[in-house]
Design a protein around this motif. Structure first.
Motif, mmCIF file in Angstrom:
data_model
loop_
_atom_site.group_PDB
_atom_site.id
_atom_site.type_symbol
_atom_site.label_atom_id
_atom_site.label_comp_id
_atom_site.label_asym_id
_atom_site.label_seq_id
_atom_site.Cartn_x
_atom_site.Cartn_y
_atom_site.Cartn_z
ATOM 1 N N ILE A 232 -16.152 -8.574 -12.410
ATOM 2 C CA ILE A 232 -15.900 -7.251 -11.824
ATOM 3 C C ILE A 232 -15.655 -7.373 -10.323
ATOM 4 N N GLY A 233 -16.466 -8.182 -9.647
ATOM 5 C CA GLY A 233 -16.316 -8.329 -8.207
ATOM 6 C C GLY A 233 -14.963 -8.889 -7.803
ATOM 7 N N LEU A 234 -14.379 -9.724 -8.659
ATOM 8 C CA LEU A 234 -13.101 -10.347 -8.337
ATOM 9 C C LEU A 234 -11.920 -9.435 -8.641
ATOM 10 N N TYR A 235 -11.977 -8.740 -9.774
ATOM 11 C CA TYR A 235 -10.797 -8.014 -10.257
ATOM 12 C C TYR A 235 -10.795 -6.521 -9.941
ATOM 13 N N VAL A 236 -11.910 -5.968 -9.518
ATOM 14 C CA VAL A 236 -11.955 -4.552 -9.130
ATOM 15 C C VAL A 236 -12.109 -4.510 -7.613
ATOM 16 N N ASN A 237 -11.044 -4.107 -6.925
ATOM 17 C CA ASN A 237 -11.004 -4.204 -5.467
ATOM 18 C C ASN A 237 -10.198 -3.045 -4.901
ATOM 19 N N GLU A 238 -9.800 -3.147 -3.638
ATOM 20 C CA GLU A 238 -9.094 -2.024 -3.008
ATOM 21 C C GLU A 238 -7.785 -1.691 -3.703
ATOM 22 N N PHE A 239 -7.143 -2.677 -4.326
ATOM 23 C CA PHE A 239 -5.889 -2.406 -5.031
ATOM 24 C C PHE A 239 -6.127 -1.593 -6.306
ATOM 25 N N THR A 240 -7.342 -1.640 -6.836
ATOM 26 C CA THR A 240 -7.662 -0.853 -8.037
ATOM 27 C C THR A 240 -7.630 0.633 -7.713
ATOM 28 N N GLU A 241 -8.060 0.988 -6.517
ATOM 29 C CA GLU A 241 -8.040 2.388 -6.100
ATOM 30 C C GLU A 241 -6.640 2.825 -5.672
ATOM 31 N N ASP A 242 -5.914 1.932 -5.023
ATOM 32 C CA ASP A 242 -4.554 2.269 -4.597
ATOM 33 C C ASP A 242 -3.776 0.974 -4.339
ATOM 34 N N LEU A 243 -2.562 0.899 -4.890
ATOM 35 C CA LEU A 243 -1.734 -0.293 -4.703
ATOM 36 C C LEU A 243 -1.455 -0.549 -3.230
ATOM 37 N N GLY A 244 -1.170 0.504 -2.474
ATOM 38 C CA GLY A 244 -0.835 0.349 -1.079
ATOM 39 C C GLY A 244 0.478 -0.398 -0.891
ATOM 40 N N ALA A 245 0.877 -0.527 0.368
ATOM 41 C CA ALA A 245 2.152 -1.174 0.675
ATOM 42 C C ALA A 245 2.151 -2.637 0.260
ATOM 43 N N GLU A 246 1.019 -3.326 0.455
ATOM 44 C CA GLU A 246 0.963 -4.748 0.110
ATOM 45 C C GLU A 246 1.033 -4.969 -1.396
ATOM 46 N N GLY A 247 0.352 -4.113 -2.158
ATOM 47 C CA GLY A 247 0.418 -4.222 -3.608
ATOM 48 C C GLY A 247 1.820 -3.983 -4.131
ATOM 49 N N ARG A 248 2.484 -2.984 -3.580
ATOM 50 C CA ARG A 248 3.853 -2.695 -4.004
ATOM 51 C C ARG A 248 4.798 -3.850 -3.659
ATOM 52 N N LYS A 249 4.579 -4.454 -2.500
ATOM 53 C CA LYS A 249 5.414 -5.584 -2.102
ATOM 54 C C LYS A 249 5.211 -6.766 -3.047
ATOM 55 N N ALA A 250 3.975 -6.959 -3.509
ATOM 56 C CA ALA A 250 3.685 -8.040 -4.447
ATOM 57 C C ALA A 250 4.406 -7.837 -5.774
ATOM 58 N N ILE A 251 4.410 -6.599 -6.270
ATOM 59 C CA ILE A 251 5.098 -6.295 -7.529
ATOM 60 C C ILE A 251 6.593 -6.542 -7.386
ATOM 61 N N GLU A 252 7.147 -6.064 -6.285
ATOM 62 C CA GLU A 252 8.575 -6.252 -6.038
ATOM 63 C C GLU A 252 8.928 -7.736 -5.974
ATOM 64 N N ALA A 253 8.056 -8.528 -5.331
ATOM 65 C CA ALA A 253 8.319 -9.960 -5.217
ATOM 66 C C ALA A 253 8.254 -10.647 -6.573
ATOM 67 N N LEU A 254 7.236 -10.322 -7.370
ATOM 68 C CA LEU A 254 7.087 -10.963 -8.678
ATOM 69 C C LEU A 254 8.272 -10.660 -9.583
ATOM 70 N N LEU A 255 8.596 -9.381 -9.726
ATOM 71 C CA LEU A 255 9.662 -9.016 -10.660
ATOM 72 C C LEU A 255 11.036 -9.364 -10.097
ATOM 73 N N GLY A 256 11.170 -9.343 -8.771
ATOM 74 C CA GLY A 256 12.432 -9.760 -8.178
ATOM 75 C C GLY A 256 12.700 -11.230 -8.417
ATOM 76 N N ARG A 257 11.689 -12.068 -8.211
ATOM 77 C CA ARG A 257 11.858 -13.502 -8.473
ATOM 78 C C ARG A 257 12.131 -13.766 -9.958
ATOM 79 N N ALA A 258 11.401 -13.053 -10.812
ATOM 80 C CA ALA A 258 11.585 -13.258 -12.246
ATOM 81 C C ALA A 258 12.980 -12.838 -12.699
ATOM 82 N N THR A 259 13.485 -11.747 -12.135
ATOM 83 C CA THR A 259 14.844 -11.298 -12.462
ATOM 84 C C THR A 259 15.872 -12.310 -11.980
ATOM 85 N N ASP A 260 15.701 -12.789 -10.762
ATOM 86 C CA ASP A 260 16.641 -13.768 -10.208
ATOM 87 C C ASP A 260 16.655 -15.054 -11.030
ATOM 88 N N ALA A 261 15.498 -15.402 -11.610
ATOM 89 C CA ALA A 261 15.404 -16.617 -12.422
ATOM 90 C C ALA A 261 15.847 -16.389 -13.865
#
Length: 277
Positions: A232-261
């Motif tokens: 719980i301590g590892l996986y429930v964190n500030e991103f659980t309450e809100d993705l925020g700009a950094e969380g959104r950037k991470a999603i964009e990076a993951l799916l963008g790289r996967a699409t490009d590949a």
């Protein structure tokens, strides 16, 4: 009518959704809960079986026509990535190896495919998560891709980490790892309302962790309390309450790289606004 809600029996999910599942969130409708591994929910969501559902971020390209990504309740973080495990005398690379993975549309497997480009395993088999470490330890597979509590327990099986895909991802991108997402079914659930229900559930969990303890342990597949607390301590964190700009950037990076590949379908720009805005 009760909303159909699906999430895994893992401690982070039962901790987050305890209040919502037990009718403790003011203004939220009653929910009918299905507990299922994320590989199951990825497939079931594609069939439109649930109103609110926890899925892998890697599965979003197949789901966003019917579901909307919510900015809370999911699993992103640092130091929490999937591991590729082998026996102590196992291979140092995966050319010709037999590899067990927990699902073909999991974020773990997508990260694995991004990392393993250029390596040529002999076979990739989808294996139920709880069977992977014993199967590698017994020699039925040369390597296994694991998630969640396996980070804390794999040495008990005599296994070693060939690579921590979270460390690889964070070192390469500087971003957190986007693992699990919460989706709301379009035309059935008001996403703004659902966001507030889930945030309330998260905040209640943080405010009174003891309230969910029995519920979490009942679904924790015989994990001891110390491992549950680490999970719980590892996986429930500030991103659980809100993705925020950094969380959104991470999603964009993951799916963008996967699409490009060429590993996932292209997502339309209108559907990508959930994390690019």
């Amino acid at each position: 009518m009760a909303l159909k809600l699906a999430f895994s029996p893992c401690p982070n999910d039962t901790f987050v959704f305890h209040a919502l599942a037990h009718g403790l969130v003011k203004g939220a409708p009653p929910v009918e809960v299905t507990y299922a591994d994320v590989d199951v929910t990825n497939t079931a969501a594609e069939q439109g079986e649930f109103d609110l559902v926890k899925v892998s971020y890697a599965a979003l390209p197949w789901l966003l026509d019917d579901y909307e990504l919510l900015p809370c309740g999911g699993a992103l973080g640092r130091g929490c990535g999937p591991l590729v495990l082998t026996r102590q005398d196992g291979p140092q690379h995966l050319d010709g190896a037999r590899v067990a993975v927990p699902g073909d549309r999991t974020t773990a497997y997508l990260l694995f495919r991004l990392w393993a480009q250029g390596q040529q395993p002999a076979a990739i088999d989808v294996v139920p998560f709880h069977e992977i470490m014993p199967a590698v330890a017994a020699g039925r597979y040369d390597a296994g891709l694991v998630i969640h509590e396996a980070r804390f327990t794999y040495p008990r099986h005599g296994l070693t980490a060939l690579v921590d895909l979270g460390e690889w991802w964070e070192g390469d991108t500087g971003l957190p790892i986007p693992l699990g997402a919460i989706l709301a079914k379009r035309g059935t659930v008001d996403p703004a309302a659902a966001t507030e229900w889930i945030r309330d559930s998260v905040r209640q969990a943080w405010a009174n962790p003891a309230a969910s303890r029995d519920y979490v342990l009942a679904h924790a597949q015989e994990m001891e309390q110390a491992v549950v607390d680490q999970h719980i301590g590892l996986y429930v964190n500030e991103f659980t309450e809100d993705l925020g700009a950094e969380g959104r950037k991470a999603i964009e990076a993951l799916l963008g790289r996967a699409t490009d590949a060429g590993l996932v379908p292209q997502i339309s720009s209108s559907r990508a606004t959930a994390w690019s805005s």
